[in-house]
Design a protein around this motif. Structure first.
Motif, mmCIF file in Angstrom:
data_model
loop_
_atom_site.group_PDB
_atom_site.id
_atom_site.type_symbol
_atom_site.label_atom_id
_atom_site.label_comp_id
_atom_site.label_asym_id
_atom_site.label_seq_id
_atom_site.Cartn_x
_atom_site.Cartn_y
_atom_site.Cartn_z
ATOM 1 N N ARG A 129 0.829 -1.209 0.000
ATOM 2 C CA ARG A 129 0.000 0.000 0.000
ATOM 3 C C ARG A 129 0.865 1.262 0.000
ATOM 4 O O ARG A 129 0.519 2.259 -0.633
ATOM 5 C CB ARG A 129 -0.935 0.020 1.208
ATOM 6 N N SER A 130 1.980 1.228 0.686
ATOM 7 C CA SER A 130 2.841 2.413 0.676
ATOM 8 C C SER A 130 3.446 2.628 -0.710
ATOM 9 O O SER A 130 3.619 3.769 -1.155
ATOM 10 C CB SER A 130 3.941 2.305 1.741
ATOM 11 N N ILE A 131 3.757 1.534 -1.413
ATOM 12 C CA ILE A 131 4.270 1.666 -2.774
ATOM 13 C C ILE A 131 3.188 2.222 -3.693
ATOM 14 O O ILE A 131 3.458 3.079 -4.552
ATOM 15 C CB ILE A 131 4.795 0.312 -3.285
ATOM 16 N N ALA A 132 1.947 1.759 -3.522
ATOM 17 C CA ALA A 132 0.844 2.271 -4.341
ATOM 18 C C ALA A 132 0.659 3.770 -4.125
ATOM 19 O O ALA A 132 0.483 4.536 -5.085
ATOM 20 C CB ALA A 132 -0.452 1.534 -4.012
ATOM 21 N N ASN A 185 -1.658 6.081 4.809
ATOM 22 C CA ASN A 185 -0.728 4.968 4.958
ATOM 23 C C ASN A 185 -0.579 4.524 6.405
ATOM 24 O O ASN A 185 -0.391 3.336 6.676
ATOM 25 C CB ASN A 185 0.642 5.349 4.384
ATOM 26 N N MET A 186 -0.676 5.452 7.332
ATOM 27 C CA MET A 186 -0.492 5.086 8.740
ATOM 28 C C MET A 186 -1.660 4.269 9.300
ATOM 29 O O MET A 186 -1.594 3.814 10.433
ATOM 30 C CB MET A 186 -0.264 6.342 9.582
ATOM 31 N N THR A 187 -2.715 4.080 8.497
ATOM 32 C CA THR A 187 -3.795 3.183 8.930
ATOM 33 C C THR A 187 -3.531 1.741 8.510
ATOM 34 O O THR A 187 -4.298 0.849 8.862
ATOM 35 C CB THR A 187 -5.141 3.625 8.325
ATOM 36 N N THR A 188 -2.433 1.494 7.749
ATOM 37 C CA THR A 188 -2.184 0.152 7.237
ATOM 38 C C THR A 188 -1.379 -0.686 8.230
ATOM 39 O O THR A 188 -0.625 -0.157 9.066
ATOM 40 C CB THR A 188 -1.412 0.203 5.904
ATOM 41 N N HIS A 189 -1.530 -1.986 8.091
ATOM 42 C CA HIS A 189 -0.746 -2.910 8.918
ATOM 43 C C HIS A 189 0.748 -2.720 8.676
ATOM 44 O O HIS A 189 1.547 -2.679 9.619
ATOM 45 C CB HIS A 189 -1.129 -4.358 8.596
ATOM 46 N N ASP A 190 1.137 -2.602 7.394
ATOM 47 C CA ASP A 190 2.563 -2.594 7.062
ATOM 48 C C ASP A 190 3.283 -1.366 7.610
ATOM 49 O O ASP A 190 4.447 -1.458 8.017
ATOM 50 C CB ASP A 190 2.748 -2.678 5.549
ATOM 51 N N ALA A 191 2.604 -0.212 7.621
ATOM 52 C CA ALA A 191 3.240 0.982 8.178
ATOM 53 C C ALA A 191 3.517 0.785 9.663
ATOM 54 O O ALA A 191 4.606 1.097 10.160
ATOM 55 C CB ALA A 191 2.374 2.202 7.955
ATOM 56 N N GLY A 214 9.058 -2.803 13.737
ATOM 57 C CA GLY A 214 10.312 -3.490 13.441
ATOM 58 C C GLY A 214 11.518 -2.612 13.731
ATOM 59 O O GLY A 214 12.540 -3.085 14.241
ATOM 60 N N PHE A 215 11.398 -1.307 13.415
ATOM 61 C CA PHE A 215 12.490 -0.379 13.689
ATOM 62 C C PHE A 215 12.719 -0.249 15.197
ATOM 63 O O PHE A 215 13.861 -0.336 15.675
ATOM 64 C CB PHE A 215 12.166 0.985 13.092
ATOM 65 N N VAL A 216 11.633 -0.068 15.948
ATOM 66 C CA VAL A 216 11.746 0.111 17.400
ATOM 67 C C VAL A 216 12.301 -1.149 18.053
ATOM 68 O O VAL A 216 13.129 -1.087 18.983
ATOM 69 C CB VAL A 216 10.368 0.473 17.996
ATOM 70 N N GLU A 217 11.864 -2.308 17.564
ATOM 71 C CA GLU A 217 12.263 -3.580 18.175
ATOM 72 C C GLU A 217 13.546 -4.145 17.580
ATOM 73 O O GLU A 217 13.956 -5.250 17.924
ATOM 74 C CB GLU A 217 11.126 -4.587 18.011
ATOM 75 N N ARG A 218 14.163 -3.392 16.675
ATOM 76 C CA ARG A 218 15.437 -3.784 16.062
ATOM 77 C C ARG A 218 15.357 -5.155 15.386
ATOM 78 O O ARG A 218 16.169 -6.049 15.609
ATOM 79 C CB ARG A 218 16.577 -3.781 17.098
ATOM 80 N N ARG A 219 14.320 -5.320 14.558
ATOM 81 C CA ARG A 219 14.144 -6.555 13.799
ATOM 82 C C ARG A 219 13.645 -6.202 12.404
ATOM 83 O O ARG A 219 13.184 -5.087 12.145
ATOM 84 C CB ARG A 219 13.113 -7.458 14.470
ATOM 85 N N ALA A 220 13.778 -7.157 11.501
ATOM 86 C CA ALA A 220 13.287 -6.945 10.140
ATOM 87 C C ALA A 220 11.768 -7.010 10.135
ATOM 88 O O ALA A 220 11.185 -7.937 10.704
ATOM 89 C CB ALA A 220 13.845 -8.006 9.192
ATOM 90 N N PRO A 221 11.089 -6.039 9.545
ATOM 91 C CA PRO A 221 9.628 -6.089 9.505
ATOM 92 C C PRO A 221 9.133 -7.182 8.565
ATOM 93 O O PRO A 221 9.813 -7.572 7.616
ATOM 94 C CB PRO A 221 9.262 -4.697 8.968
ATOM 95 N N LYS A 222 7.940 -7.682 8.853
ATOM 96 C CA LYS A 222 7.297 -8.682 7.992
ATOM 97 C C LYS A 222 6.057 -8.043 7.380
ATOM 98 O O LYS A 222 5.015 -7.951 8.015
ATOM 99 C CB LYS A 222 6.926 -9.920 8.819
ATOM 100 N N PHE A 223 6.197 -7.600 6.147
ATOM 101 C CA PHE A 223 5.110 -6.912 5.483
ATOM 102 C C PHE A 223 4.116 -7.907 4.889
ATOM 103 O O PHE A 223 4.509 -8.945 4.346
ATOM 104 C CB PHE A 223 5.658 -5.988 4.397
ATOM 105 N N ARG A 224 2.855 -7.572 4.966
ATOM 106 C CA ARG A 224 1.787 -8.428 4.455
ATOM 107 C C ARG A 224 1.070 -7.837 3.261
ATOM 108 O O ARG A 224 0.148 -8.446 2.719
ATOM 109 C CB ARG A 224 0.767 -8.684 5.578
ATOM 110 N N GLY A 225 1.455 -6.656 2.845
ATOM 111 C CA GLY A 225 0.807 -6.042 1.708
ATOM 112 C C GLY A 225 -0.539 -5.444 2.032
ATOM 113 O O GLY A 225 -1.353 -5.165 1.151
ATOM 114 N N ARG A 226 -0.780 -5.169 3.317
ATOM 115 C CA ARG A 226 -2.089 -4.644 3.768
ATOM 116 C C ARG A 226 -1.886 -3.477 4.723
ATOM 117 O O ARG A 226 -0.898 -3.383 5.393
ATOM 118 C CB ARG A 226 -2.888 -5.737 4.482
#
Length: 313
Positions: A258-261, A289-295, A301-313
């Motif tokens: 969604r962020s890419i769209a 965009n801030m209403t989406t899961h991926d955002a 992921g940034f706060v928790e120092r891990r790679a995010p897992k995006f779902r495209g939603r």
């Protein structure tokens, strides 16, 4: 009016051999990634599979250098609309079989006279408005379908892209080209005006002077020169085109869709927006965009120092 396959097709025997090889490769791909093709003949002229979140749309008339017919155009438009609506699709690759990516519009593929399709009147029966209507409802709809697709679209240009075939590639978000590919603004060779959004796309991509040079002379542009001008993102050896397109598409399919769209919409709209309008659109895109899961997942992921897992939603 659009270009025809005669504009660029010179050696059909080579195309047929290449097309047979490509058909075989695509059939093997389909066996791995999707259901058996439909009995509808059109399905064999525009191949379609979905694999790892990527929708692969493949023009498959190598004997005609993939000059696109009316029916093929409508199927491509429908597949792009379907990709926008399907949450399982997160990227699109548009490519072709054989030696040609798309040699333009095949005017011989127009629906029969008397059908309900636009632009089907015989030349001698045309009335004012027929040609404009044909372009508006035909070539321009195809280009708009690429520009408006809510998923990122990659053109994997395997060979000659002429007329609307070139514009189809230039409308895509990212353009990969095989070393043997070439681009031709063929309209001037036939005394025609560019259609399919060419006079809209080219000046925005390379500036008005370069666009006029290509359109006024109609010279063949090698893939390397197209990359130098900024029409192509990357040129790769012919044998590496499919693998590179797959790598790029699958990387996009793992990204926040969604962020890419929204980013695509912002960039496309910025070309005809003033600063205040562009800034307002950017702020609204951030809000949406801030209403989406991926955002939220990206921030977590940034706060928790891990790679995010995006779902495209």
């Amino acid at each position: 009016m659009p270009s025809s396959p005669e504009d660029t097709a010179e050696h059909t025997e080579h195309d047929q051999r290449a097309g047979n090889t490509e058909r075989s490769q695509h059939a093997k791909h389909a066996e791995r990634t999707g259901p058996a093709p439909s009995a509808d003949p059109l399905d064999s002229l525009v191949l379609h599979t979905t694999d790892n979140g990527v929708s692969w749309i493949t023009l498959n008339r190598p004997e005609a250098m993939n000059a696109v017919t009316w029916d093929q155009r409508e199927r491509v438009i429908a597949l792009l609309a379907g990709a926008s609506a399907d949450p399982a699709v997160r990227a699109v690759v548009l490519t072709a079989t054989g030696r040609g990516f798309c040699a333009g519009a095949d005017l011989r593929g127009t629906p029969a006279k008397g059908s309900s399709a636009p632009g089907t009147r015989a030349p001698g029966d045309r009335v004012p408005g027929d040609v404009a209507r044909t372009i508006r409802l035909g070539a321009q709809r195809l280009i708009a379908a690429v520009l408006d697709c809510e998923k990122p679209v990659i053109a994997a240009v395997n060979g000659t892209a002429a007329g609307i075939g070139a514009h189809l590639a230039f409308a895509c978000d990212l353009v990969l080209a095989a070393e043997s590919a070439k681009f031709i603004e063929v309209f001037v060779r036939r005394g025609l005006v560019p259609d399919g959004g060419g006079a809209y796309l080219l000046p925005r991509l390379i500036g008005p002077q370069r666009a006029k040079e290509l359109m006024f002379f109609g010279d063949s542009l090698r893939a390397a020169d197209a990359e130098r001008l900024g029409l192509v993102n990357r040129v790769v050896p012919d044998g590496e085109l499919a693998a590179t397109a797959r790598a790029w598409a699958e990387r996009l399919a793992e990204s926040p869709t969604r962020s890419i769209a929204l980013t695509k919409q912002l960039v496309n709209a910025s070309l005809e927006s003033d600063r205040a309008t562009a800034f307002a659109a950017e702020a609204m895109a951030q809000e949406i965009n801030m209403t989406t899961h991926d955002a939220n997942e990206g921030v977590a992921g940034f706060v928790e120092r891990r790679a995010p897992k995006f779902r495209g939603r």
